[in-house]
Design an enzyme around this catalytic site. Structure first.
Site, PDB file in Angstrom:
ATOM      1  N   PRO A  58      42.596   8.638  34.407  1.00  0.00           N
ATOM      2  CA  PRO A  58      42.164   9.994  34.022  1.00  0.00           C
ATOM      3  C   PRO A  58      41.089  10.568  34.926  1.00  0.00           C
ATOM      4  O   PRO A  58      40.115   9.888  35.263  1.00  0.00           O
ATOM      5  CB  PRO A  58      41.645   9.793  32.593  1.00  0.00           C
ATOM      6  CG  PRO A  58      42.448   8.658  32.083  1.00  0.00           C
ATOM      7  CD  PRO A  58      42.621   7.731  33.268  1.00  0.00           C
ATOM      8  N   CYS A  59      41.295  11.834  35.290  1.00  0.00           N
ATOM      9  CA  CYS A  59      40.400  12.459  36.263  1.00  0.00           C
ATOM     10  C   CYS A  59      39.407  13.419  35.631  1.00  0.00           C
ATOM     11  O   CYS A  59      38.604  14.029  36.327  1.00  0.00           O
ATOM     12  CB  CYS A  59      41.223  13.213  37.311  1.00  0.00           C
ATOM     13  SG  CYS A  59      42.256  14.531  36.612  1.00  0.00           S
TER      14      CYS A  59
END
Length: 369
Positions: A85-86
């Site tokens: 996840p960014c």
């Protein structure tokens, strides 16, 4: 050889689809990738993944929080992909890095590397990762990959350079297990000034061929008359702050003015980055028609074929498309991995970062430049 692939944070399946397209023929052997298992917390993304990537094996997609996933009970794999996840590393937002809820989730990818010891892996994240926590997050992640037993090559890719009709920068880290003694080379751009073909344009992506009216995920947004009139005064490539917009239609915004707000595509250039979230004015806008793009059009800019159906409500579909890795870009990277494994030469360029200097000499200034 067929590499059995595991995947964490699978999203709708951009990397998986690109991997399935990758095929490399060596002198005596053909190299390809097949789905073995995957995981994501988003039910809609997992439904999309199941229906498009592994319709005959839906039980191999585990829909749950990765922190609750029993990694050691998953089937054996030879290859691993994780686009961790960014949210906490993105340049849009607060950039919390390791201090956010999502920053530490990369560590579950490290657990997979240590447990399964796949021959190779690919990790993906936004360009903002390089500066999160003053560069410490990036360095820490790279160090842990090296300590897990891998020779890694991190690089900042612009997918427009590889034929994707969109300017989309992402950090891709490729790792080969140390005992294989393989050097991965960053594939040379195929498009733009450093390639041998012109950039693919937004016009080419959306109009060649035209999208069928009954195509899936092709619902149009209903705009107010004011928004329609507002858009009519914005030329292709310009945004909400264009000086030619009449005073009575202009937005009353104080402070920072984001360049993507009500920005219309330019038909003769790659699109700007497709995003998965945002309020009014962030949905990407057609260069000619005064309207937001449909999800199918955004999917075209991400190189998903029209036959790839996204599941969930309109905003959930938008999120899936915006968070995905463009399949055609993924295919090029996976094919380079397969060629490196097979010992097949391909045109390459120097990686953005020297892993020896970053990891072994701990020069943080190289990360943040």
């Amino acid at each position: 050889m067929i590499f059995r692939k595991g995947e964490l944070f699978n999203g709708p399946g951009g990397f998986a689809l690109g991997s399935s397209w990758a095929l490399v023929k060596g002198k005596n052997e053909t190299f390809s990738v097949t789905h073995e298992w995957s995981n994501d917390i988003c039910e809609d993304a997992c439904e999309t993944y199941k229906k498009n990537i592994c319709p005959d094996r839906p039980e191999t997609v585990f829909t749950k929080d990765v922190r609750l996933l029993d990694i050691e009970k998953l089937p054996e794999i030879d290859a691993f992909i994780f686009g961790f996840p960014c949210n906490d590393f993105s340049i849009v937002g607060e950039k919390k890095g390791f201090n956010g809820d999502y920053g530490p989730l990369y560590s579950y990818g490290i657990k997979v590397l240590k447990h399964f010891k796949p021959k190779w892996f690919i990790a993906e994240n936004v360009g903002g990762l390089q500066s999160a926590n003053d560069g410490l997050a990036f360095t820490t992640i790279l160090k842990e990959m090296v300590e897990a037993g891998y020779k890694i090559t991190p690089h900042l890719y612009n997918f427009a350079d590889y034929g994707v009709p969109q300017t989309r920068q992402r950090i891709i880290i490729v790792g080969f297990r140390n005992d294989l003694n393989i050097d991965f080379k960053v594939p040379k751009p195929t498009h733009g000034p450093n390639g041998n073909q012109p950039y693919r344009t937004a016009y080419d992506a959306l109009m060649n061929p035209p999208i069928q009216k009954d195509a899936p995920n092709h619902e149009f947004t209903k705009h107010t008359n004011k928004v329609i009139q507002f858009l009519k005064h914005i030329p292709p490539g310009e945004n909400a702050w264009y000086e030619g917009i009449p005073e009575h239609l202009r937005l009353n915004v104080k402070g920072a003015r984001m360049s993507q707000i009500y920005r219309r595509l330019h038909p003769d250039q790659p699109a700007y980055t497709v995003t998965g979230s945002g309020g009014g004015g962030t949905h990407m806008y057609h260069w000619e028609e005064p309207r937001a793009l449909t999800n199918r059009e955004r999917a075209r800019l991400q190189t998903f074929p029209d036959s790839f159906v996204f599941y969930g409500g309109k905003e959930k579909v938008r999120q899936q498309i915006g968070m995905a890795v463009p399949p055609e870009g993924a295919k090029i990277i996976v094919e380079a991995v397969l060629k490196a494994y097979a010992g097949i030469w391909y045109p390459s360029v120097e990686a953005k970062w020297d892993i020896d200097e970053i990891v072994y000499q701990d020069k943080l200034n190289l990360v943040t430049t």
